[in-house]
Design a protein around this motif. Structure first.
Motif, PDB file in Angstrom:
ATOM      1  N   UNK A  51       0.753  -1.344   0.016  1.00 54.01           N
ATOM      2  CA  UNK A  51       0.003   0.001   0.053  1.00 54.01           C
ATOM      3  C   UNK A  51       0.697   1.337  -0.028  1.00 54.01           C
ATOM      4  N   UNK A  52       1.965   1.200   0.809  1.00 52.09           N
ATOM      5  CA  UNK A  52       2.590   2.573   0.984  1.00 52.09           C
ATOM      6  C   UNK A  52       3.399   2.899  -0.387  1.00 52.09           C
ATOM      7  N   UNK A  53       4.202   1.577  -0.801  1.00 52.40           N
ATOM      8  CA  UNK A  53       4.911   1.715  -2.199  1.00 52.40           C
ATOM      9  C   UNK A  53       3.933   2.211  -3.175  1.00 52.40           C
ATOM     10  N   UNK A  54       2.588   1.875  -3.422  1.00 51.06           N
ATOM     11  CA  UNK A  54       1.974   2.341  -4.406  1.00 51.06           C
ATOM     12  C   UNK A  54       1.672   3.885  -4.295  1.00 51.06           C
ATOM     13  N   UNK A  55       1.489   4.304  -3.100  1.00 51.74           N
ATOM     14  CA  UNK A  55       1.400   5.715  -3.093  1.00 51.74           C
ATOM     15  C   UNK A  55       2.482   6.497  -3.198  1.00 51.74           C
ATOM     16  N   UNK A  56       3.784   6.006  -2.779  1.00 53.30           N
ATOM     17  CA  UNK A  56       5.162   6.616  -3.137  1.00 53.30           C
ATOM     18  C   UNK A  56       5.426   6.584  -4.682  1.00 53.30           C
ATOM     19  N   UNK A  57       4.889   5.396  -5.405  1.00 52.61           N
ATOM     20  CA  UNK A  57       5.167   5.408  -6.773  1.00 52.61           C
ATOM     21  C   UNK A  57       4.430   6.406  -7.434  1.00 52.61           C
TER      22      UNK A  57
END
Length: 447
Positions: A51-57
């Motif tokens: 979830x956090x990786x998707x937001x950062x990307x």
């Protein structure tokens, strides 16, 4: 030529200062990752597709709170996110900052933001230490998107963060680092750090470092640095469990008695007793003893468990738990562990009943619902003639004057005279009590 010498001299001085700065900076700070690719652990949040990786990307994040034990990368993750998104990054410590500091940072963030830019990140370490008024001061800025809040806490946010602020933030739970993560961190330290890589360091045994670190990366690196520095100028540093234990001389299992682990472990202890698992109960008891828990606290919890969870299924459990409490107070440590263990095993292996616990809670609920109901006249106290003339005590039947020391009469107030409060749970010991009530009261006590 003189100018060249001055330049060379200045360069050498600057280099010396930089080296001195590197030497004095703690290992944990030197190894702090600057990009997500170097971040170790928390794959459930920052791994591919998480979830956090998707937001950062995607280049946009919403406000969130990171909850986890010390040294698992909360601050590092916040800094990496700000760096990767190229977003202004403001930081406050809840230990030293007040409402005024919060408002000043919010004002600076608002003034420095361009129209289409992402909101500046406000990182608040130990946000659980903020008072209600300090947390209230954040609500407007978070609601309007003036700042994107990233809070870090080691305590349960549901207890420590006000509900309006919690509702405006996502909550992400960080886990203690696993053994593979910690080993990766150790290898990185000894091979890439500007200081340690200059030494010949052999990680022959790492079990003690793992135990002492408790999944805390910062603590692990501090231990490594301390052990290496303690070896002075030795050409080769061979790290073994014995060497680490000698250098640290502390209890690796100690925990904060006011922290969440304290409550998690006592919860596991009581639930293991309630669940009739003596092995698990003894394990959690040992964790508390090794962690330096107050023996009175453990003994009190045993007394409560005996009354709440064993109850009428084995009334002797309360006697034994109370005796264990007295014994611990008299003999202290380390022998006190034995009566605590005896009581723990006895309670865990006893039949269970919480009918008394449920009964008093039901009675309290009834009292709160029905209010102050009058005491029936026959069972009122009548110490004066006036009270007797008013009917106090009139018609009372003294049970000992009847066969079996029992005779039916009304003891509850009129408005709830037929209500049931205590419901037996049919363990062998409690079944005897239940059958006695059925014999006395007939249909009223039949379940």
């Amino acid at each position: 030529m003189n100018d060249e010498r001055v330049i060379i001299f200045l360069r050498s001085r600057i280099l010396c200062l930089l080296l001195r700065l590197i030497m004095t900076e703690p290992l944990a700070e030197r190894l702090r990752p600057r990009k997500l690719a170097d971040y170790i652990g928390q794959r459930h949040l920052v791994g591919e597709g998480a979830v956090l990786r998707q937001m950062i990307d995607a280049g946009r994040i919403s406000s969130f709170i990171l909850w986890g034990p010390p040294g698992v990368g909360k601050t590092t993750l916040a800094q990496i996110i700000a760096h990767q998104l190229q977003t202004p990054f403001f930081t406050l410590s809840a230990v030293t900052s007040g409402v005024k500091d919060v408002r000043e940072v919010i004002e600076r963030a608002q003034k420095g933001r361009f129209f289409n830019e992402a909101s500046p990140i406000l990182f608040i370490d130990e946000i659980h230490r903020f008072s209600k008024s300090q947390q209230d001061s954040l609500l407007g800025a978070v609601e309007k998107g003036t700042v994107t809040l990233i809070g870090a806490t080691t305590e349960n946010p549901s207890f420590e963060v006000i509900r309006p602020l919690l509702s405006r933030c996502q909550l992400y739970v960080l886990k203690p680092l696993e053994k593979d993560d910690l080993m990766q961190l150790l290898q990185r330290a000894v091979t890439t750090d500007t200081v340690l890589s200059q030494r010949n360091i052999e990680l022959r045994e790492t079990g003690a470092m793992m135990r002492y670190s408790g999944g805390d990366a910062r603590r692990l690196l501090n231990i490594l640095e301390l052990v290496v520095e303690a070896e002075g100028d030795a050409e080769t540093v061979v790290i073994t469990d014995e060497l680490v234990s000698q250098r640290l001389q502390q209890n690796p299992l100690a925990y904060d008695k006011d922290g969440e682990m304290h409550y998690d472990i006592i919860s596991a202890f009581i639930k293991s007793i309630r669940g009739s698992d003596p092995d698990a109960a003894l394990y959690w008891l040992a964790r508390m003893i090794e962690g330096g828990e107050d023996p009175q606290f453990i003994a009190r919890r045993l007394v409560i468990s005996a009354a709440e969870d064993i109850g009428l299924a084995n009334p002797n459990a309360l006697l034994l738990a109370n005796a264990a409490f007295d014994a611990v107070m008299k003999i202290g440590w380390p022998e006190g562990r034995i009566p605590l263990a005896e009581a723990t095993v006895y309670l865990a292996t006893s039949a269970k009943s919480n009918s008394a616990y449920l009964g008093i809670d039901a009675a309290l609920g009834m009292v709160r619902q029905t209010g102050n109901q009058p005491v029936p006249l026959p069972i009122r106290n009548a110490p004066t003639q006036l009270m007797k003339d008013l009917g106090y005590h009139d018609g009372y039947k003294y049970p000992h004057d009847y066969p079996g020391h029992f005779t039916p009469q009304q003891y509850l107030p009129d408005s709830i005279a037929t209500q049931r409060i205590w419901h037996a749970q049919h363990s062998p010991a409690e079944e005897v009590l239940y059958q006695r009530m059925v014999n006395y009261w007939g249909e009223r006590y039949k379940d």
